[in-house]
Scaffold this active site. Structure first.
Site, short mmCIF file in Angstrom:
data_model
loop_
_atom_site.label_atom_id
_atom_site.label_comp_id
_atom_site.label_asym_id
_atom_site.label_seq_id
_atom_site.Cartn_x
_atom_site.Cartn_y
_atom_site.Cartn_z
N ASP A 48 0.86 -1.18 0.00
CA ASP A 48 0.00 0.00 0.00
C ASP A 48 0.89 1.23 0.00
O ASP A 48 1.50 1.57 1.02
CB ASP A 48 -0.92 0.03 1.22
CG ASP A 48 -2.05 1.05 1.07
OD1 ASP A 48 -1.76 2.15 0.53
OD2 ASP A 48 -3.18 0.77 1.46
N GLU A 94 -21.08 -7.97 -13.23
CA GLU A 94 -22.06 -8.40 -12.22
C GLU A 94 -23.44 -7.86 -12.58
O GLU A 94 -23.56 -6.72 -13.03
CB GLU A 94 -21.65 -7.90 -10.84
CG GLU A 94 -20.36 -8.52 -10.32
CD GLU A 94 -20.02 -8.06 -8.91
OE1 GLU A 94 -20.81 -7.30 -8.30
OE2 GLU A 94 -18.96 -8.45 -8.40
N ARG A 126 -13.25 -5.43 -5.57
CA ARG A 126 -14.03 -5.12 -6.76
C ARG A 126 -13.60 -6.06 -7.88
O ARG A 126 -12.42 -6.38 -8.03
CB ARG A 126 -13.80 -3.65 -7.21
CG ARG A 126 -14.53 -2.61 -6.34
CD ARG A 126 -16.03 -2.67 -6.56
NE ARG A 126 -16.74 -1.63 -5.83
CZ ARG A 126 -17.21 -1.75 -4.60
NH1 ARG A 126 -17.02 -2.88 -3.94
NH2 ARG A 126 -17.87 -0.76 -4.03
N ASP A 135 -15.47 -13.05 -4.30
CA ASP A 135 -16.81 -12.55 -3.98
C ASP A 135 -17.27 -11.54 -5.03
O ASP A 135 -18.43 -11.13 -5.02
CB ASP A 135 -16.80 -11.89 -2.59
CG ASP A 135 -18.18 -11.53 -2.10
OD1 ASP A 135 -19.08 -12.38 -2.21
OD2 ASP A 135 -18.38 -10.39 -1.62
N HIS A 177 -21.12 -11.66 -4.60
CA HIS A 177 -20.92 -10.33 -4.02
C HIS A 177 -21.71 -10.17 -2.71
O HIS A 177 -22.58 -9.31 -2.57
CB HIS A 177 -21.31 -9.23 -5.00
CG HIS A 177 -20.60 -7.93 -4.73
ND1 HIS A 177 -20.31 -7.01 -5.70
CD2 HIS A 177 -20.13 -7.39 -3.57
CE1 HIS A 177 -19.69 -5.97 -5.18
NE2 HIS A 177 -19.57 -6.17 -3.88
N GLY A 226 -20.28 -9.51 0.28
CA GLY A 226 -19.48 -8.83 1.29
C GLY A 226 -20.28 -7.94 2.23
O GLY A 226 -20.05 -7.92 3.44
#
Length: 521
Positions: free
Chosen positions: A170, A260, A231, A255, A278, A280
């Site tokens: 990161d 989508e 994503r 996920d 998806h 989450g």
């Protein structure tokens, strides 16, 4: 109170909260784009989820709109630039599903490590396959966290409890913060080459689209397992499927997908892949939190208060050092504008002390909000205040210094012919005005104030007090500051209500008084 148009299903506690605040909650589900354009007329707030698209056309028709609230994180369906141009605040609920998303990542991590879905499917199909679905322990394995934002940090925290070694990529996280979290920062290539598991927690943008692709997977440690709950599209599904077939990657838990909703992917045919549609944020708690959070943000926006989750405000991250000074900064802006009887050409803002290094962008917005609230015919918010400054040619200059001579923290404003300064003092850290026009004073800001410049001679306080007493105006607090030369003095008074015009006129005509200004909220 305003009309709140809700176009998608929202948790009932959120609807109740807005209604209890006195707003008219207008629920119209399943609107077409054309119906939305009609329904938005007269609404002060619009609450949506992911299915409603808020276009520039919608915003143009919604001339009364103050805020658009998205009960979730993503804002791909809102034209934020058009909203900002029109002074419409856009808010979301970025923290409503972070716990659910982190737990989903851990669920996929465990499911992938222990082959739980595959073993379940085999057993209910009549197959007892203990040896086929042998798994691995998390303890002692290296987890690579790609993105140490809110969700990534929660996943790291939970993985640490499993005894995993943590490495991360990161570029926006300092080594000190990562070390405090028990995480070792690395380049992405090194994370891929080191990790037994890699979990992705990045936003989807031009830089991250396809980031985990063919080349990056080729650098991965043999047998790595990939988890993605962020994503779809950040992990290249075709490249991942090929890497699993070749044996470079052991398996994956996904996920999210590039398209989508979907029921087709090259990954679905691979037995070492665990997938979910998806889910989450799909917990009862996350849905309730999203509804309540967005309702709270909408209520704050309609009240003209600071909205912490506004995405089109120049400074949304507010430190605990800065937050208590926001009200003071707005009061100082209001006082300076009243003293100038209008807008100066230039506004100089100086932050001294601990404030100087704490991120003062929101304080500058607060100052501008106070400045433009005086005499403005339109609502002033943290969003449109900078645009009002640009439109009206106000040049804003900020300076900061960590040195504060008389106070731990000090905010000083200068513009036109006037200046004001304030700080927080006392055991309850209450706001105090400590300088007006370079005269040292100390008085709490108040909704009704009078600033009097007079000759520095005996009896002047009595003159002002008599005039206010005759007008049946009580003085709540008062401070007197002489000038450096000793020729003039400044009285700053707060009163229980506005001083009548007749009393102000009488004050201005009194011998020894050269100037009188009022400050009203």
């Amino acid at each position: 109170m305003g009309r709140v148009l809700v176009t998608e299903k929202l948790a009932q506690p959120g609807l109740d909260l807005m209604a209890e605040a006195g707003h008219q909650v207008d629920v119209q589900l399943g609107l077409s784009p054309e119906e939305l354009v009609s329904a938005i007329v007269g609404a002060q707030a619009l609450v949506i989820r992911s299915a409603t698209t808020v276009t520039a056309e919608v915003l143009a028709v919604g001339t009364d709109l103050v805020v658009v609230g998205r009960a979730g994180i993503g804002l791909d369906n809102v034209d934020v630039a058009a909203a900002t141009e029109r002074g419409v605040m856009v808010v979301n609920a970025p923290q409503s599903n972070i716990l659910s998303a982190a737990e989903q990542a851990m669920a996929l991590l465990l499911a992938q490590a222990r082959n739980i879905p595959q073993a379940h499917a085999a057993l209910v199909a009549g197959k007892w396959e203990r040896s086929k679905w042998e798994g691995v322990e998390l303890y002692g394995k290296t987890l690579g966290v790609v993105g140490l934002g809110r969700v990534g940090a929660l996943v790291a925290q939970r993985a640490l409890a499993f005894g995993m070694r943590l490495v991360a990529y990161d570029p926006f996280v300092s080594h000190d913060r990562a070390k405090h979290m028990g995480v070792e920062l690395m380049d992405l290539e090194e994370v891929m080459a080191t990790s037994d598991f890699v979990t992705v927690h990045l936003p989807k943008n031009a830089e991250t689209l396809g980031l985990i692709g063919k080349d990056m997977l080729a650098m991965a440690k043999p047998g790595v397992r990939i988890i993605n709950t962020a994503r779809g599209g950040i992990v290249d599904e075709e490249a991942l499927a090929e890497a699993i077939r070749s044996g470079t990657v052991q398996g994956a838990g996904l996920d999210v997908f590039a398209k989508e909703p979907t029921t087709e992917s090259p990954l679905f045919e691979l037995p070492s892949v665990v997938v979910a549609p998806h889910l989450g944020a799909s917990t009862a708690e996350a849905q309730d939190k999203a509804g309540v959070t967005i309702a709270e943000q909408v209520i704050l926006a309609l009240n003209g208060d600071f909205v912490p989750f506004a995405v089109n405000v120049a400074a949304t991250d507010v430190s605990e050092t800065v937050r208590p000074f926001m009200g003071l900064a707005e009061q100082l802006g209001r006082i300076l504008a009243c003293l100038n009887d209008g807008l100066p050409d230039t506004l100089e803002i100086e932050y001294q002390g601990g404030l100087a290094g704490a991120g003062t962008g929101i304080l500058t917005l607060s100052v501008l909000k106070g400045v433009f609230a005086v005499g403005s015919t339109e609502p002033v918010s943290y969003v449109n205040a900078p645009h009002l400054a640009a439109e009206r040619g106000l040049e804003v200059r900020e300076t900061s210094t960590v040195t504060a001579h008389d106070y731990v923290n000090l905010i000083t404003l200068r513009g036109g012919d006037h200046s004001v300064a304030g700080t927080l003092t006392g055991p309850r850290t209450e706001p105090h005005l400590v300088m007006v026009d370079d005269h040292a004073v100390e008085v709490p800001p108040a909704p009704h104030m009078v600033v009097v410049r007079n000759d520095d001679r005996a009896g002047m306080i009595g003159v002002v007090g008599t005039i206010l007493g005759d007008a049946e105006v009580s003085i709540s607090s008062m401070a007197v500051g002489p000038s450096a030369t000793g020729n003039t003095a400044l009285m700053v008074l707060s009163t229980d209500h506005a001083v009548p015009d007749a009393a102000l006129a009488r004050m201005r005509k009194a011998p020894g008084i050269s100037d009188v200004h009022t400050v009203q909220s």
